[in-house]
Every structure is written in structure tokens, then in C-alpha cells.
Design an enzyme around this catalytic site. Sequence first.
Site, PDB file in Angstrom:
ATOM      1  N   CYS A  83       0.957  -1.274   0.110  1.00  0.00           N
ATOM      2  CA  CYS A  83       0.267   0.864  -0.217  1.00  0.00           C
ATOM      3  C   CYS A  83       1.286   1.165  -0.120  1.00  0.00           C
ATOM      4  O   CYS A  83       2.714   0.684   0.204  1.00  0.00           O
ATOM      5  CB  CYS A  83      -0.650   0.060   1.136  1.00  0.00           C
ATOM      6  SG  CYS A  83      -0.662   0.369   3.126  1.00  0.00           S
ATOM      7  N   HIS A 132      15.369 -13.480  12.060  1.00  0.00           N
ATOM      8  CA  HIS A 132      14.127 -13.243  13.477  1.00  0.00           C
ATOM      9  C   HIS A 132      13.358 -13.814  13.733  1.00  0.00           C
ATOM     10  O   HIS A 132      12.678 -14.003  14.684  1.00  0.00           O
ATOM     11  CB  HIS A 132      15.527 -12.115  14.516  1.00  0.00           C
ATOM     12  CG  HIS A 132      16.618 -11.986  13.881  1.00  0.00           C
ATOM     13  ND1 HIS A 132      17.331 -10.824  14.858  1.00  0.00           N
ATOM     14  CD2 HIS A 132      17.243 -13.236  13.565  1.00  0.00           C
ATOM     15  CE1 HIS A 132      18.729 -11.294  15.209  1.00  0.00           C
ATOM     16  NE2 HIS A 132      18.771 -11.949  14.573  1.00  0.00           N
ATOM     17  N   GLY A 137      -1.062   0.379   6.466  1.00  0.00           N
ATOM     18  CA  GLY A 137      -2.533  -0.669   6.737  1.00  0.00           C
ATOM     19  C   GLY A 137      -1.848  -1.882   6.043  1.00  0.00           C
ATOM     20  O   GLY A 137      -3.382  -2.731   6.970  1.00  0.00           O
TER      21      GLY A 137
END
Length: 151
Positions: A70, A103, A75
Site C-alpha cells: 500500500c 529473527h 495499513g
Amino acid sequence: MEDSKKKIVIGCDHAGFQLKEELKAYLIKERYDVQDFGTNSDASVDYPDYVHPLATFIENNQEVKGILICGSGIGVSISANRHRKVRAALCWNNEIAAMCRKHNDANIICLPARFISNEAANEMVKTFLNTAFEGGRHQTRVEKIELPINE
């Protein structure tokens, strides 16, 4: 699906449409089987309408990785992370793309189309898809991310 192809899912809102199309072309060239969850133009849409179907697919197909795009990447990452078994990471450089896999065992990379170049996006996606989760001490942490289901 051919054995020589790997599956990947991709989705975006209107702000991410052009970058999504660029990434799709790159991924197809790299012999990925790309499933596109839309949107299919730069006409204004609501990103959750495209994020939720893609994130549900990832929930049910843990071996598949995803890409969401986006304008800011925020979002789509917030929406995707509402789903169980989804670890969507907002990435803005290649080092973050590597670390989210090493990680955090991220299974969706979220990209901010308005703030990165196509070349940077290609590099981050390549890194994301080719970096393994390190496990070890990180496995325990990843297991603590998902809240238990209240029954």
C-alpha cells in the site's frame, strides 16, 4: 503447478498497484507461480478488502509466502497481522527484509509503494524469499507472538 515453480501470493491497494505489477513481472521471470489477490487498477479501494483474503490464504497455507503493498505499508501490515499464523513485516530496506525472516519468521512482506523504488522493492522481495528463519532462541520468541485462543 510445475515442480520448478514456487508459489507466492501478492496483493495491494490502489497506491500499490503499479509496484505490484512490477513485482509480478519480476517474480514470473524468476519462475514463481504468482497468485494475485488484487486490486487490479489504481482506482481507489479499501486495502482490507484485499488483505484479508490473502492473509486467510497464508493462514491455511503456511508454506506459502506473501507480499502486500500500500502507500505506506502500514495499513496492510496492521490488517494482515490480525490473522492467526500471520507475521507480516513492514520493510523499507534490504536489511530489515533479511531480519524479518531471520529473527521473526515473517511470512508476509509489506512494502510502502510511495517511499521505495521498484529496484529496492525487487531487492527486498528477493532477500525476503531467499532468507531462512534462524530458529534457535528466535523460535521461542516467535511462538510467544500468537495469543492463545480463549475457549
